[in-house]
Each structure stands twice: as C-alpha cells, then as structure tokens.
Design a protein around this motif. Structure first.
Motif, PDB file in Angstrom:
ATOM      1  N   TYR A  79       0.849  -1.185   0.000  1.00 42.01           N
ATOM      2  CA  TYR A  79       0.000   0.000   0.000  1.00 42.01           C
ATOM      3  C   TYR A  79       0.881   1.230   0.000  1.00 42.01           C
ATOM      4  N   THR A  80       0.320   2.359  -0.327  1.00 36.59           N
ATOM      5  CA  THR A  80       1.060   3.629  -0.289  1.00 36.59           C
ATOM      6  C   THR A  80       0.246   4.668   0.455  1.00 36.59           C
ATOM      7  N   THR A  81       0.939   5.574   1.086  1.00 37.62           N
ATOM      8  CA  THR A  81       0.301   6.679   1.772  1.00 37.62           C
ATOM      9  C   THR A  81       1.255   7.864   1.770  1.00 37.62           C
ATOM     10  N   LYS A  82       0.789   9.000   2.166  1.00 40.44           N
ATOM     11  CA  LYS A  82       1.604  10.201   2.283  1.00 40.44           C
ATOM     12  C   LYS A  82       1.799  10.520   3.761  1.00 40.44           C
ATOM     13  N   SER A  83       3.025  10.885   4.118  1.00 39.03           N
ATOM     14  CA  SER A  83       3.297  11.217   5.511  1.00 39.03           C
ATOM     15  C   SER A  83       4.448  12.209   5.576  1.00 39.03           C
ATOM     16  N   SER A  84       4.510  12.935   6.683  1.00 36.88           N
ATOM     17  CA  SER A  84       5.569  13.924   6.884  1.00 36.88           C
ATOM     18  C   SER A  84       6.860  13.213   7.284  1.00 36.88           C
ATOM     19  N   ILE A 110       5.065   7.006   1.329  1.00 33.46           N
ATOM     20  CA  ILE A 110       5.481   5.897   2.177  1.00 33.46           C
ATOM     21  C   ILE A 110       4.808   4.633   1.644  1.00 33.46           C
ATOM     22  N   ALA A 111       5.601   3.607   1.381  1.00 31.86           N
ATOM     23  CA  ALA A 111       5.084   2.346   0.857  1.00 31.86           C
ATOM     24  C   ALA A 111       5.304   1.243   1.883  1.00 31.86           C
ATOM     25  N   GLY A 112       4.208   0.614   2.307  1.00 30.07           N
ATOM     26  CA  GLY A 112       4.301  -0.536   3.184  1.00 30.07           C
ATOM     27  C   GLY A 112       4.376  -1.798   2.344  1.00 30.07           C
ATOM     28  N   VAL A 113       5.462  -2.535   2.459  1.00 29.11           N
ATOM     29  CA  VAL A 113       5.700  -3.676   1.573  1.00 29.11           C
ATOM     30  C   VAL A 113       6.180  -4.873   2.375  1.00 29.11           C
ATOM     31  N   VAL A 171      12.117   0.402  10.685  1.00 25.97           N
ATOM     32  CA  VAL A 171      13.225   0.492   9.744  1.00 25.97           C
ATOM     33  C   VAL A 171      12.649   0.899   8.386  1.00 25.97           C
ATOM     34  N   CYS A 172      13.509   1.383   7.507  1.00 25.71           N
ATOM     35  CA  CYS A 172      13.036   1.845   6.211  1.00 25.71           C
ATOM     36  C   CYS A 172      14.139   1.689   5.166  1.00 25.71           C
ATOM     37  N   VAL A 173      13.719   1.728   3.912  1.00 23.32           N
ATOM     38  CA  VAL A 173      14.617   1.720   2.762  1.00 23.32           C
ATOM     39  C   VAL A 173      14.252   2.925   1.904  1.00 23.32           C
ATOM     40  N   LEU A 174      15.236   3.738   1.560  1.00 21.33           N
ATOM     41  CA  LEU A 174      14.995   4.973   0.829  1.00 21.33           C
ATOM     42  C   LEU A 174      15.209   4.783  -0.662  1.00 21.33           C
ATOM     43  N   ASP A 201      11.241   7.871  -5.627  1.00 25.47           N
ATOM     44  CA  ASP A 201      10.631   8.931  -4.822  1.00 25.47           C
ATOM     45  C   ASP A 201       9.872   8.390  -3.620  1.00 25.47           C
ATOM     46  N   SER A 202      10.130   7.164  -3.224  1.00 23.53           N
ATOM     47  CA  SER A 202       9.364   6.528  -2.150  1.00 23.53           C
ATOM     48  C   SER A 202      10.272   6.098  -1.008  1.00 23.53           C
ATOM     49  N   ILE A 203       9.634   5.913   0.144  1.00 20.88           N
ATOM     50  CA  ILE A 203      10.291   5.357   1.328  1.00 20.88           C
ATOM     51  C   ILE A 203       9.557   4.067   1.670  1.00 20.88           C
ATOM     52  N   PHE A 204      10.288   2.967   1.744  1.00 20.47           N
ATOM     53  CA  PHE A 204       9.693   1.658   1.985  1.00 20.47           C
ATOM     54  C   PHE A 204       9.859   1.270   3.450  1.00 20.47           C
ATOM     55  N   ILE A 205       8.752   0.822   4.069  1.00 22.41           N
ATOM     56  CA  ILE A 205       8.767   0.380   5.452  1.00 22.41           C
ATOM     57  C   ILE A 205       8.080  -0.989   5.523  1.00 22.41           C
TER      58      ILE A 205
END
Length: 371
Positions: A47-52, A66-69, A98-101, A148-152
């Motif tokens: 899923y994807t969402t927008k966050s600060s 922000i992409a939850g994968v 944790v995240c992947v940029l 352009d995404s951040i994966f969490i």
C-alpha cells in the motif's frame, strides 16, 4: 530472471463494486491466491500513503510517499539496492521501525546513499533507521515510483501510519507471459470465493507496455510527417529563390540568345556559375575554419607555454628554497660538531661534605643578610 508477466489487482474504485461493499484486501487473500491460483510465481501485498518526513539535511518536515511492503516486494518489482539491505520477514513480524529509501529521496534528505545508510529519519514524528538505499530506477514498479518513495515493513505501517484505513494492492507475478489472461481469471475466482458480491479491476503490465509501444509508434509517425512537411516547405522556398534569381537575369538570357547561345549553353552557364560559387564558398569556408583552428591552436599553445613556464619557475623557486634549507641544516650540524669538539672536558669535582654544605649555606645566608 524468467520471462514473466505481472499484473495488479486491488481495492480500486470502491463505489463501482457491487452492493457498495467496503472490502479491504488482506494478507489472507495473498495466501489464498498463492495456494489456489496456478500459473503464478509470486504474490505480495502493498500500500502507499503520504506522511511527513524529517531528518538529515531537511530544514523542515516534508511530505513523501510511504510504501508498506513485504520482503518479497524487492524480487517481484525487480529492485536493486545501492547499499544496505531490504525489508526482511523479521522486520515485518516484529513491526520494526526500519526503512529503505529511494535514490532521489536519499539524495534530497542526506545528499548521498552513503550518508543515508545507517542514519535515522522521522516519519510521522517516529524514529526510523535507514537499513538500505535503492539504486536509481527511473521507472514505476508495481504502481510505485521507487526513486521517490520510502519503503517500510507492511505491518509497521499498518500499526503506526494507516491503521484501519489501509487500502492495499495485491501484485501477482505470472510465470508465463502468454498466460496472463488465464491467471487473471483464476485470481478472480479465488477472490470471488471470499468476496462474492465484489468486482475487482485488474491492470495488466503487458497491456500497458503494448499501449506505450502504440503511442510511441504514433509519435514516430507524427515526427516523420512533420519532417516531410519541413522538407517540402524548404524545397518550395529554395525553388522560389532560384526562380527569382533566374527571373532577375532575363535580360542577360535574352542577350545570350541574341548572340546565338542555345538553351543548353545558357543552362550550362548557370550550372557552372552555381558550381563555381559553391566551390568558392566551400573553399573559403574550409580556409576560414582552418584559420580559426590554427588560431585556437596557437592560443592554446601560448597559454600552455606561459602556464608551463610559470609552473617551472615555481618549481625552481621551491627547489632553490629546499636547497637553501638543506644547506642551513648542514651548517647547523657542522657548528654543533665544532662546538662539541671545542668544549672543555669536565673535571672531577669532589662532593662537598654535610658540614661543608652547612657552612656554605650559613655564609650564603650571612652574605644575603649583610646585603
């Protein structure tokens, strides 16, 4: 990687579903698809969402995708890591922060992938550790732009970001690109078992590629048509110029005819003039270009000469200073040896006795008192 086609099915256009059911796809649906749908090689949910997001070199918080994968999203979407590692199953099970940029996000926030790796960012005011940075993709993978995404982790985002309002998408990878339609039918049947009154929209990546190729062909045809129009217009313009130039020399042509010149002779004269003008123009152009090239070469040689001369002088001065320093060191060493050679030898001096020391001290004290 085997030849596989991919397509997407998800919670798209809720209002178009039958009976207006509010359906949210889940990880159980992915398990059902992997179990009962044949002809697929992998399936995942995201899923994807927008966050600060704040941290790094950002002066203030900015909004990012922000992409939850899941952990297999990397393989299904054919992502490549520049540094670090992707989301793991343990990260998802333990809801780790944790995240992947993406490459562009890492460049914007930290300046480079190396600086980003191992650093921390704040997503919705919660601290996340950067476990990895993706290589630049420049394309959209599974509906998400990786750069352009951040994966969490999927479960982490559900717990801290989206909650019950999550709208996931299931991505299925078909093992045979020629059997995509059959796989779509099987996936539809599996989902219909869980959601009998729902309709799902599938997006075939292969169809998107075909549409893109068709658009590319149309654009190519338009460019060819424009080029043809430009050539025709240019040819007409050149023809008019030549016609006017000949029209202006009507009197000259009449005189040539009057003295007995044939049409062939007049045509050869005009062609000879055109050839001579073209030849002279070409020769003059080549001479001018040669002169400019020689001038630039001379200027470059002069610059190189002056720079090299200045560099040589600087090197000579440095070598001279070094020689002076070496000479000074040798002189200092020689003076030190002469001083050591001329220094008088130390004589043995008897140690004063305790009484002598006391007497000397008394005399010194008395002398100071007298003064």
């Amino acid at each position: 990687m085997p030849d596989m086609g991919s397509f997407f099915g998800g919670q798209s256009d809720m209002e178009e579903r039958m009976n207006q059911e509010n359906i949210t796809l889940s990880e159980d649906d992915v398990d059902d698809i992997e179990t009962f749908a044949s002809g697929i090689s992998a399936a995942t949910i995201s899923y994807t969402t927008k966050s600060s997001v704040d941290g790094g070199d950002l002066d203030e918080a900015d909004t990012y995708t922000i992409a939850g994968v899941k952990s297999n999203y990397e393989t299904i979407s054919n992502l490549s890591l520049a540094v670090g590692s992707f989301i793991t199953d343990d990260d998802d099970e333990n809801k780790e922060k944790v995240c992947v940029l993406g490459a562009s996000v890492a460049e914007e926030i930290f300046g480079s992938a190396i600086e980003a790796y191992g650093s921390v960012i704040y997503i919705d005011d919660r601290l996340y550790v950067v476990n990895g940075v993706l290589e630049s993709m420049g394309t959209v993978a599974s509906g998400i732009s990786p750069d352009d995404s951040i994966f969490i982790p999927y479960a982490t985002g559900v717990k801290y970001l989206v909650g019950s309002s999550v709208g996931p998408t299931i991505t299925v990878l078909a093992a045979d690109v020629n059997n995509v339609e059959g796989v779509i039918e099987e996936v539809t049947e599996v989902l219909a078992t869980s959601y009998p009154n729902a309709e799902f929209t599938f997006e075939d990546a292969g169809s998107k590629m075909e549409a893109a190729e068709a658009s590319n062909q149309i654009l190519t045809m338009l460019l060819i048509a424009m080029a043809a129009i430009v050539f025709v217009v240019g040819g007409i313009g050149i023809m008019n110029v030549l016609f006017v130039s000949v029209k202006e020399r009507t009197n000259e042509i009449g005189i040539l005819k009057a003295i007995g010149c044939s049409k062939r002779d007049i045509l050869l004269e005009f062609l000879a003039e055109a050839a001579a003008i073209s030849l002279i123009g070409g020769v003059l152009g080549n001479l001018a270009s040669l002169a400019v090239s020689v001038a630039l070469l001379l200027v470059g040689l002069l610059l190189w000469f002056f720079v090299n001369r200045a560099s040589s002088r600087a090197n000579e001065q440095i070598e001279l200073l070094q020689a002076l320093l070496d000479q000074q060191k040798r002189q200092n060493a020689l003076l030190r040896r002469l001083c050591e050679a001329n220094a008088p030898e130390k004589e043995d001096v008897a140690e004063p006795t305790v009484a002598g020391k006391a007497k000397g001290e008394d005399e010194f004290i008395r002398l100071v008192a007298e003064r």
